[in-house]
Design a protein around this motif. Structure first.
Motif, PDB file in Angstrom:
ATOM      1  N   ALA A  24       0.831  -1.211   0.000  1.00 31.81           N
ATOM      2  CA  ALA A  24       0.000   0.000   0.000  1.00 31.81           C
ATOM      3  C   ALA A  24       0.863   1.256   0.000  1.00 31.81           C
ATOM      4  N   ALA A  25       1.922   1.259   0.812  1.00 30.39           N
ATOM      5  CA  ALA A  25       2.797   2.432   0.882  1.00 30.39           C
ATOM      6  C   ALA A  25       3.531   2.645  -0.438  1.00 30.39           C
ATOM      7  N   PHE A  26       4.007   1.572  -1.049  1.00 27.76           N
ATOM      8  CA  PHE A  26       4.689   1.678  -2.333  1.00 27.76           C
ATOM      9  C   PHE A  26       3.737   2.197  -3.404  1.00 27.76           C
ATOM     10  N   ARG A  27       2.532   1.671  -3.413  1.00 29.24           N
ATOM     11  CA  ARG A  27       1.517   2.152  -4.368  1.00 29.24           C
ATOM     12  C   ARG A  27       1.271   3.643  -4.200  1.00 29.24           C
ATOM     13  N   ASP A  28       1.148   4.077  -2.948  1.00 30.11           N
ATOM     14  CA  ASP A  28       0.882   5.491  -2.676  1.00 30.11           C
ATOM     15  C   ASP A  28       2.030   6.389  -3.120  1.00 30.11           C
ATOM     16  N   GLU A  29       3.231   5.806  -3.228  1.00 25.39           N
ATOM     17  CA  GLU A  29       4.395   6.580  -3.669  1.00 25.39           C
ATOM     18  C   GLU A  29       4.651   6.429  -5.168  1.00 25.39           C
ATOM     19  N   GLY A  30       3.667   5.899  -5.887  1.00 18.90           N
ATOM     20  CA  GLY A  30       3.748   5.868  -7.351  1.00 18.90           C
ATOM     21  C   GLY A  30       4.391   4.647  -7.958  1.00 18.90           C
ATOM     22  N   ALA A  31       4.654   3.610  -7.157  1.00 21.98           N
ATOM     23  CA  ALA A  31       5.305   2.406  -7.678  1.00 21.98           C
ATOM     24  C   ALA A  31       4.307   1.520  -8.420  1.00 21.98           C
ATOM     25  N   ARG A  32       4.846   0.699  -9.302  1.00 20.64           N
ATOM     26  CA  ARG A  32       4.087  -0.375  -9.940  1.00 20.64           C
ATOM     27  C   ARG A  32       4.373  -1.626  -9.117  1.00 20.64           C
ATOM     28  N   THR A 220       3.454  -0.298  14.493  1.00 21.21           N
ATOM     29  CA  THR A 220       2.403  -0.486  13.487  1.00 21.21           C
ATOM     30  C   THR A 220       3.014  -0.924  12.160  1.00 21.21           C
ATOM     31  N   VAL A 221       2.195  -1.587  11.366  1.00 24.35           N
ATOM     32  CA  VAL A 221       2.670  -2.016  10.046  1.00 24.35           C
ATOM     33  C   VAL A 221       3.000  -0.811   9.174  1.00 24.35           C
ATOM     34  N   GLU A 222       2.299   0.283   9.394  1.00 25.46           N
ATOM     35  CA  GLU A 222       2.571   1.493   8.620  1.00 25.46           C
ATOM     36  C   GLU A 222       3.957   2.056   8.924  1.00 25.46           C
ATOM     37  N   GLU A 223       4.397   1.918  10.172  1.00 26.88           N
ATOM     38  CA  GLU A 223       5.738   2.395  10.533  1.00 26.88           C
ATOM     39  C   GLU A 223       6.821   1.558   9.863  1.00 26.88           C
ATOM     40  N   VAL A 224       6.596   0.259   9.771  1.00 25.29           N
ATOM     41  CA  VAL A 224       7.552  -0.598   9.064  1.00 25.29           C
ATOM     42  C   VAL A 224       7.528  -0.275   7.567  1.00 25.29           C
ATOM     43  N   ALA A 225       6.344  -0.057   7.035  1.00 19.71           N
ATOM     44  CA  ALA A 225       6.221   0.266   5.608  1.00 19.71           C
ATOM     45  C   ALA A 225       6.931   1.573   5.273  1.00 19.71           C
ATOM     46  N   ALA A 226       6.879   2.539   6.181  1.00 19.31           N
ATOM     47  CA  ALA A 226       7.557   3.817   5.959  1.00 19.31           C
ATOM     48  C   ALA A 226       9.063   3.624   5.859  1.00 19.31           C
ATOM     49  N   VAL A 229       9.784   2.298   2.420  1.00 21.40           N
ATOM     50  CA  VAL A 229       9.748   3.356   1.413  1.00 21.40           C
ATOM     51  C   VAL A 229      11.074   4.106   1.393  1.00 21.40           C
ATOM     52  N   TYR A 230      11.592   4.412   2.562  1.00 31.85           N
ATOM     53  CA  TYR A 230      12.881   5.109   2.641  1.00 31.85           C
ATOM     54  C   TYR A 230      14.000   4.289   1.997  1.00 31.85           C
ATOM     55  N   LEU A 231      14.071   3.002   2.332  1.00 29.10           N
ATOM     56  CA  LEU A 231      15.139   2.165   1.798  1.00 29.10           C
ATOM     57  C   LEU A 231      14.968   1.903   0.301  1.00 29.10           C
ATOM     58  N   ALA A 232      13.745   1.953  -0.177  1.00 26.79           N
ATOM     59  CA  ALA A 232      13.491   1.730  -1.609  1.00 26.79           C
ATOM     60  C   ALA A 232      13.788   2.966  -2.444  1.00 26.79           C
ATOM     61  N   SER A 233      13.720   4.129  -1.832  1.00 26.78           N
ATOM     62  CA  SER A 233      13.811   5.380  -2.568  1.00 26.78           C
ATOM     63  C   SER A 233      15.250   5.861  -2.718  1.00 26.78           C
ATOM     64  N   PRO A 234      15.486   6.782  -3.650  1.00 24.35           N
ATOM     65  CA  PRO A 234      16.828   7.360  -3.811  1.00 24.35           C
ATOM     66  C   PRO A 234      17.311   8.114  -2.583  1.00 24.35           C
ATOM     67  N   GLU A 235      16.409   8.457  -1.660  1.00 20.69           N
ATOM     68  CA  GLU A 235      16.802   9.176  -0.454  1.00 20.69           C
ATOM     69  C   GLU A 235      17.809   8.393   0.387  1.00 20.69           C
ATOM     70  N   SER A 236      17.783   7.067   0.268  1.00 23.52           N
ATOM     71  CA  SER A 236      18.708   6.224   1.042  1.00 23.52           C
ATOM     72  C   SER A 236      19.841   5.706   0.155  1.00 23.52           C
ATOM     73  N   GLY A 237      20.174   6.469  -0.877  1.00 21.66           N
ATOM     74  CA  GLY A 237      21.148   6.027  -1.867  1.00 21.66           C
ATOM     75  C   GLY A 237      22.532   5.725  -1.340  1.00 21.66           C
TER      76      GLY A 237
END
Length: 260
Positions: A24-32, A220-226, A229-237
């Motif tokens: 859900a979090a990945f979807r909300d951030e525009g991922a396929r 919460t599961v949302e905290e783990v999902a967040a 998102v950080y580790l998946a994104s370029p922000e954690s490059g």
């Protein structure tokens, strides 16, 4: 712009709990998002609810991963989330003295072998582009001993260590493919429901289960999902071979002041 805009992200064990929240979090951030699970009925239901693509995948099966690779030869992110504790079919001895070899192998087949096969697939699916993020869902139990769940703890420790090996291997090859692990502790998912129940003492039971946690609550599961998102994104490059612990301060020590 969304943090994962247009990225192809694969999440194993996505039918429920942490995996579903990550999808859900990945979807909300525009991922396929490709949501995978061994439970076809629940996986399809979750994917339809979230607007993701569903693929049935047994992470312990090399043949399943090979077939999946044919359908998805290139991806940007993989979250190795699928895992078992060994207690799914009811109580059984999982301590170092009485655990059976069969039960030990069963847990490691999903958690350890599944992580290895997933990482191997991801490296092959990312190296042409030379970039990507692999996120392995370990556990607080992978950082400390758990006498009553020896196989689970050992498997999660293996995931932690393998993440570092994968990270170094990718770096040695000159790829910007990162691999990190996440270590949640008590996250409120359905796995806790049999212990909590829905009676008037539910709140008291919840408080007792997290009494030793400095923040005195479940995550919460949302905290783990967040964190995913950080580790998946370029922000954690610049982060690879690292670990994120989400445990409410449990491993930091005691929140109580020492006595005089």
């Amino acid at each position: 712009m969304s943090k994962l805009n247009g990225m192809r992200c694969v999440v194993t064990g996505g039918a429920r709990g942490i995996g579903k929240a990550v999808c859900a979090a990945f979807r909300d951030e525009g991922a396929r998002v490709v949501l995978t699970d061994i439970d076809e009925d629940e996986g399809k239901k979750a994917a339809e609810e979230l607007g993701c693509t569903f693929e049935k995948l047994d992470v312990a099966s090399e043949a399943d991963w090979d077939a999946f690779a044919e359908r998805y030869p290139a991806i940007d992110v993989l979250v190795n989330n699928a895992g078992i504790t060994g207690f799914e079919d009811g109580p059984a001895p999982h301590d170092p003295e009485n655990a059976s070899l069969e039960e030990w192998h069963k847990v490691h087949a999903v958690n350890t072998d599944g992580c290895f096969l997933g990482c191997r697939y991801a490296l092959r699916a990312m190296k042409a582009k030379g970039t990507g993020s692999i996120i392995n869902m370990s556990s607080r139990s992978g950082l400390v001993g758990i006498p009553g769940a020896a196989a689970y703890a050992a498997s999660k420790a293996a995931m932690r260590n393998h993440s570092k090996s994968v990270a170094l291997y990718a770096a040695q090859n000159g790829w910007a493919i990162r691999c990190n692990s996440i270590h949640p502790a008590a996250i409120l998912t359905d796995i806790w429901e049999p212990m909590l129940g829905d009676g008037p003492d539910r709140d008291a039971k919840m408080a007792a289960l997290v009494a030793d946690t400095p923040l005195k609550r479940f995550g919460t599961v949302e905290e783990v999902a967040a964190a995913c998102v950080y580790l998946a994104s370029p922000e954690s490059g610049y982060m690879t071979g690292a670990e994120l612990t989400l445990d409410g301060g449990l491993l930091a020590g005691s929140a109580a002041s020492p006595g005089s």
